[in-house]
Design a protein around this motif. Sequence first.
Motif, short mmCIF file in Angstrom:
data_model
loop_
_atom_site.label_atom_id
_atom_site.label_comp_id
_atom_site.label_asym_id
_atom_site.label_seq_id
_atom_site.Cartn_x
_atom_site.Cartn_y
_atom_site.Cartn_z
N GLN A 143 34.75 42.55 21.91
CA GLN A 143 34.46 41.86 23.17
C GLN A 143 34.65 40.36 23.00
O GLN A 143 35.75 39.92 22.78
N ASP A 144 33.58 39.56 23.10
CA ASP A 144 33.72 38.11 22.98
C ASP A 144 33.25 37.58 21.62
O ASP A 144 32.92 36.42 21.47
N VAL A 145 33.24 38.47 20.61
CA VAL A 145 32.83 38.10 19.26
C VAL A 145 33.96 38.45 18.29
O VAL A 145 34.61 39.48 18.43
N ALA A 146 34.17 37.58 17.32
CA ALA A 146 35.21 37.81 16.30
C ALA A 146 34.63 37.62 14.91
O ALA A 146 33.87 36.68 14.67
N LEU A 147 34.98 38.51 14.02
CA LEU A 147 34.68 38.37 12.60
C LEU A 147 35.99 37.96 11.95
O LEU A 147 37.01 38.64 12.12
N GLN A 165 43.04 16.62 -7.05
CA GLN A 165 42.02 17.63 -7.31
C GLN A 165 42.28 18.83 -6.40
O GLN A 165 42.73 18.66 -5.27
N VAL A 166 41.97 20.01 -6.89
CA VAL A 166 42.20 21.23 -6.11
C VAL A 166 40.90 22.04 -6.08
O VAL A 166 40.24 22.22 -7.10
N MET A 167 40.58 22.51 -4.89
CA MET A 167 39.43 23.40 -4.70
C MET A 167 39.94 24.60 -3.91
O MET A 167 40.69 24.43 -2.95
N THR A 168 39.56 25.78 -4.31
CA THR A 168 39.95 26.99 -3.56
C THR A 168 38.71 27.77 -3.21
O THR A 168 37.65 27.63 -3.83
N GLY A 169 38.84 28.59 -2.22
CA GLY A 169 37.72 29.41 -1.81
C GLY A 169 38.11 30.33 -0.67
O GLY A 169 39.29 30.52 -0.38
N GLY A 170 37.12 30.88 -0.07
CA GLY A 170 37.34 31.78 1.04
C GLY A 170 36.31 31.52 2.11
O GLY A 170 35.28 30.92 1.87
N GLY A 171 36.61 31.97 3.28
CA GLY A 171 35.69 31.81 4.39
C GLY A 171 35.49 33.13 5.11
O GLY A 171 36.40 33.94 5.22
N ILE A 172 34.27 33.31 5.54
CA ILE A 172 33.91 34.42 6.42
C ILE A 172 33.21 33.78 7.59
O ILE A 172 32.25 33.03 7.41
N GLU A 173 33.72 34.03 8.79
CA GLU A 173 33.15 33.39 9.98
C GLU A 173 32.91 34.41 11.08
O GLU A 173 33.60 35.41 11.17
N VAL A 174 31.95 34.06 11.91
CA VAL A 174 31.72 34.81 13.14
C VAL A 174 31.87 33.79 14.27
O VAL A 174 31.26 32.72 14.24
N MET A 175 32.71 34.12 15.24
CA MET A 175 32.96 33.25 16.38
C MET A 175 32.65 33.98 17.66
O MET A 175 32.74 35.21 17.72
N ARG A 176 32.31 33.21 18.67
CA ARG A 176 32.06 33.79 19.98
C ARG A 176 32.79 32.97 21.03
O ARG A 176 32.83 31.74 20.97
N LYS A 177 33.37 33.68 21.99
CA LYS A 177 34.03 33.01 23.12
C LYS A 177 32.94 32.42 24.01
O LYS A 177 31.99 33.09 24.39
#
Length: 188
Positions: free
Chosen positions: A136-140, A157-169
């Motif tokens: 619906q209006d939510v995204a993972l 300098q280098v930094m790496t990583g990952g992201g997990i987000e929850v978004m809403r319209k």
Amino acid sequence: MIGSILRALAGHDRATPATPADGMPEAGLTRLGFLKLAAAGTVAAGFATSACAGASAKPGRVPPVTSIDDLYDAWQNRMNTADLEGLVDLYVEDVTYINPEGVLLHGKDAVRKDFEGILALKPQIVLGDRRHILWQDVALTTNHWRMTYPGADGTTQVMTGGGIEVMRKQADGGWRYIIDDASRSASK
């Protein structure tokens, strides 16, 4: 101005002769009346456009990102161009945010302060392996990122990583983060 437009439409404009030779008012507009009407309409449309733009645009507010697919690019671009306000605008007021060091922060003000520190490093980030799942209006969403920035000794300098987000319209049609975990632990 609106009155003159209405008078011109009704045939009561002074440029329109009141009575021609036969004593009956002419139907329609004269060429001069038409030109005045067109000019008044153009001016009125300009005022209306300006008024609408002023009413809908809030000072300092950037246009919302209405496509979930464009959100990654907007975030990356705003980070890379040090657009602090544009970056912070991608978050809801009461966002839950975990920064790359794993520190849990709450609210836009905390995110703004954290980003001020990150932007001071003059980073360049690339968000890769972008994925999102909609309900619906939510995204993972998930991504992997790589950030480079100049070190104190002048080396990159280098930094790496990952992201997990929850978004809403949101009501304005824009997608915004409600939860953002940018910590390196998100990629493990």
